[in-house]
Design a protein around this motif. Sequence first.
Motif, PDB file in Angstrom:
ATOM      1  N   LEU A 148       0.871  -1.435   0.511  1.00  0.00           N
ATOM      2  CA  LEU A 148       0.044  -0.309   0.156  1.00  0.00           C
ATOM      3  C   LEU A 148       0.799   1.244   0.051  1.00  0.00           C
ATOM      4  O   LEU A 148       1.290   1.453   0.986  1.00  0.00           O
ATOM      5  N   PHE A 149       1.203   1.738  -1.009  1.00  0.00           N
ATOM      6  CA  PHE A 149       1.596   3.339  -0.758  1.00  0.00           C
ATOM      7  C   PHE A 149       0.460   4.459  -0.649  1.00  0.00           C
ATOM      8  O   PHE A 149      -0.518   4.312   0.289  1.00  0.00           O
ATOM      9  N   GLU A 150       1.798   5.100   0.656  1.00  0.00           N
ATOM     10  CA  GLU A 150       1.273   6.260   1.853  1.00  0.00           C
ATOM     11  C   GLU A 150       0.449   4.857   3.232  1.00  0.00           C
ATOM     12  O   GLU A 150      -0.600   5.442   3.692  1.00  0.00           O
ATOM     13  N   ASP A 210      12.488  19.608  -3.767  1.00  0.00           N
ATOM     14  CA  ASP A 210      11.688  19.872  -4.205  1.00  0.00           C
ATOM     15  C   ASP A 210      10.492  19.335  -3.458  1.00  0.00           C
ATOM     16  O   ASP A 210       9.241  19.719  -3.381  1.00  0.00           O
ATOM     17  N   HIS A 211       9.771  18.412  -2.429  1.00  0.00           N
ATOM     18  CA  HIS A 211       9.174  17.332  -1.874  1.00  0.00           C
ATOM     19  C   HIS A 211      10.102  17.237  -0.473  1.00  0.00           C
ATOM     20  O   HIS A 211      11.022  16.362  -0.668  1.00  0.00           O
ATOM     21  N   MET A 212       9.165  17.390   0.573  1.00  0.00           N
ATOM     22  CA  MET A 212       9.764  17.263   1.470  1.00  0.00           C
ATOM     23  C   MET A 212       8.542  15.181   2.132  1.00  0.00           C
ATOM     24  O   MET A 212       9.216  15.032   3.437  1.00  0.00           O
ATOM     25  N   GLU A 213       7.281  15.244   1.491  1.00  0.00           N
ATOM     26  CA  GLU A 213       7.012  13.629   1.757  1.00  0.00           C
ATOM     27  C   GLU A 213       8.130  12.588   1.827  1.00  0.00           C
ATOM     28  O   GLU A 213       9.320  12.718   1.421  1.00  0.00           O
ATOM     29  N   PRO A 214       8.381  12.490   3.397  1.00  0.00           N
ATOM     30  CA  PRO A 214       8.867  10.883   2.842  1.00  0.00           C
ATOM     31  C   PRO A 214       8.841   9.801   2.708  1.00  0.00           C
ATOM     32  O   PRO A 214      10.162   9.614   2.460  1.00  0.00           O
ATOM     33  N   ASP A 215       8.642   9.719   1.840  1.00  0.00           N
ATOM     34  CA  ASP A 215       8.697   8.798   0.122  1.00  0.00           C
ATOM     35  C   ASP A 215       9.843   9.427  -0.874  1.00  0.00           C
ATOM     36  O   ASP A 215      10.586   8.479  -2.034  1.00  0.00           O
ATOM     37  N   HIS A 216      10.174  10.480  -0.060  1.00  0.00           N
ATOM     38  CA  HIS A 216      11.928  10.984  -1.530  1.00  0.00           C
ATOM     39  C   HIS A 216      12.543  12.236   0.071  1.00  0.00           C
ATOM     40  O   HIS A 216      13.384  12.584  -0.965  1.00  0.00           O
ATOM     41  N   ALA A 217      11.806  11.789   0.877  1.00  0.00           N
ATOM     42  CA  ALA A 217      13.240  13.080   2.008  1.00  0.00           C
ATOM     43  C   ALA A 217      12.965  11.886   3.022  1.00  0.00           C
ATOM     44  O   ALA A 217      13.920  12.430   3.420  1.00  0.00           O
ATOM     45  N   VAL A 275       0.908  20.536  -4.845  1.00  0.00           N
ATOM     46  CA  VAL A 275       1.142  19.448  -5.527  1.00  0.00           C
ATOM     47  C   VAL A 275       2.334  19.025  -5.640  1.00  0.00           C
ATOM     48  O   VAL A 275       3.480  18.774  -5.541  1.00  0.00           O
ATOM     49  N   HIS A 276       2.511  18.260  -3.759  1.00  0.00           N
ATOM     50  CA  HIS A 276       1.189  18.210  -3.366  1.00  0.00           C
ATOM     51  C   HIS A 276       1.051  18.312  -1.632  1.00  0.00           C
ATOM     52  O   HIS A 276      -0.125  18.156  -0.974  1.00  0.00           O
ATOM     53  N   TRP A 277       1.893  18.896  -1.097  1.00  0.00           N
ATOM     54  CA  TRP A 277       2.354  19.430   0.633  1.00  0.00           C
ATOM     55  C   TRP A 277       2.545  21.252   0.118  1.00  0.00           C
ATOM     56  O   TRP A 277       2.275  21.258  -0.905  1.00  0.00           O
ATOM     57  N   ALA A 315       7.842  17.427  -9.250  1.00  0.00           N
ATOM     58  CA  ALA A 315       8.285  16.578  -7.844  1.00  0.00           C
ATOM     59  C   ALA A 315       6.293  15.709  -8.025  1.00  0.00           C
ATOM     60  O   ALA A 315       7.272  14.742  -9.078  1.00  0.00           O
ATOM     61  N   ASP A 316       5.671  15.285  -7.385  1.00  0.00           N
ATOM     62  CA  ASP A 316       4.723  14.989  -7.514  1.00  0.00           C
ATOM     63  C   ASP A 316       4.040  14.503  -8.561  1.00  0.00           C
ATOM     64  O   ASP A 316       3.512  13.449  -9.513  1.00  0.00           O
ATOM     65  N   ALA A 317       3.862  15.982  -9.277  1.00  0.00           N
ATOM     66  CA  ALA A 317       2.899  16.306 -10.597  1.00  0.00           C
ATOM     67  C   ALA A 317       3.966  15.326 -12.070  1.00  0.00           C
ATOM     68  O   ALA A 317       5.590  15.295 -11.750  1.00  0.00           O
ATOM     69  N   LEU A 377       9.153  12.515  -9.443  1.00  0.00           N
ATOM     70  CA  LEU A 377       9.833  11.707  -8.778  1.00  0.00           C
ATOM     71  C   LEU A 377       9.315  10.294  -8.660  1.00  0.00           C
ATOM     72  O   LEU A 377       9.357   9.509  -7.919  1.00  0.00           O
ATOM     73  N   HIS A 378       8.446  10.172  -8.844  1.00  0.00           N
ATOM     74  CA  HIS A 378       7.812   8.326  -9.588  1.00  0.00           C
ATOM     75  C   HIS A 378       7.280   8.001 -11.175  1.00  0.00           C
ATOM     76  O   HIS A 378       7.024   9.159 -11.583  1.00  0.00           O
ATOM     77  N   GLY A 379       7.059   7.273 -11.539  1.00  0.00           N
ATOM     78  CA  GLY A 379       7.260   6.387 -12.877  1.00  0.00           C
ATOM     79  C   GLY A 379       7.710   7.501 -13.552  1.00  0.00           C
ATOM     80  O   GLY A 379       9.379   7.870 -13.389  1.00  0.00           O
TER      81      GLY A 379
HETATM   82 FE1  FEO Z   1       3.913  14.269  -1.926  1.00  0.00          FE
HETATM   83 FE2  FEO Z   1       5.532  11.274  -3.081  1.00  0.00          FE
HETATM   84  O1  FEO Z   1       4.953  12.438  -3.171  1.00  0.00           O
END
Ligand code: FEO
Length: 400
Positions: free
Chosen positions: A23-25, A79-86, A147-149, A166-168, A227-229
């Motif tokens: 499960l992502f997130e 660019d983004h601090m969410e832990p999947d990237h930080a 987009v998104h934090w 970033a996530d976009a 940051l994904h894909g």
């Molecule tokens: Fe908003 Fe891939 O983290």
Amino acid sequence: MYNITKITDDISYIGLNDRRIELFENAYPVKNGVSYNSYMIDDEKTVLLDTVDWSAARGFMENVLHVLSGRPLDYVIVDHMEPDHAATLGLILEKFPEAKVYGTLKVADLIKQFHGLDIRDRFTAVKEGDTLNTGRHTLHFTMAPMVHWPEVMMTYDETDKVLFSADAFGRFGALSGNIFEDEAGLWKADLDDARRYYTNIVGKYGANVQNVLKKAAALDISMICPLHGPVLREDLGYYIDLYLKWSSYTPEDKTVLIAYGSVYGGTENAAEILASKLAALGVKNIRVADVSKTHVSDLVSEAFRVSNIVIASPTHDGNMLLGVEVLLSELKYRSLQNRAFAVIENGTWAPLSGKLIKEELAGFKNCTVLEPTVTVKSAPDEAALASLDELAAAIAGSLQ
Ligand code: FEO
């Protein structure tokens, strides 16, 4: 061992895959895994753009060290601090105490919150239009709040015309050696899953996405590095058009999602009959989904695809069925707008679900509820069939 892919002469993809994640997130099923993308620029100065999830820490560190080949790490751009990237940013900051950190104002606080590190003496808070020259490359920072934090920004490299987004423009699914979408073919093979990523991760923030798209329209972009894909470098208009649609809550297809909950099959029967009647009226690409069997993230994705949504539910302990309630809550939470709904209710002694569903739908922006509301008593009878006929005609008419 390191595993990197050069995407330009001096920009490398140093991201990694997570194929074990369920499960992502801890919320969204990812049957094909996910990639955590990170990039490095090997210029007169060395630059790291974002890091990766903790699960990929070991390989990530090997990749960073390989690109550096003994050179110091000069800049870290966050660019983004969410832990999947930080999540691994703390490791990087501790290993490279001389590296200067660039990010939006909130980033220093979030680094303190997540990693307990005070980096203010080596942190530059950037704002819209600020630049950083690293030798051959000049990087421009553009703000992308929500987009998104709130701390999110994008980095545009004017030299190679690369947008680090970033996530976009990301999507679910691990990468399989082919880093570029024109080699991987993930988007067009499974657009539903790309939409599921967009709608569930940033769907709520359509206005913010629109703001970023306006700014991006002024840039000469040859490559989008999310940051994904996969990295996007061909037919960029296709992805931008999708983002314009999704972020403005414009349906992709004039068609119908029938999302039903059913305990003993009566509501399911009504949903299937309505689908057949719509098909007979020439409606194509209809989807019927059992809310108790379909993950709500898939239902949200479908709801963003279609123009019309039929919600069908039995009355269950004086409420709608749980899965229906969850779906409506998720659609509202994702700010779904500009749709025509319709309702099928079922009740063996006191049908109430229709009234409750319509009360929920009243809170949706720019949405209508087509009539009639179909009432089933336990199982469809001749009166319900006639009502379903009427509803099918109303829906087909609204698609014209
Ligand atoms: Fe908003 Fe891939 O983290």
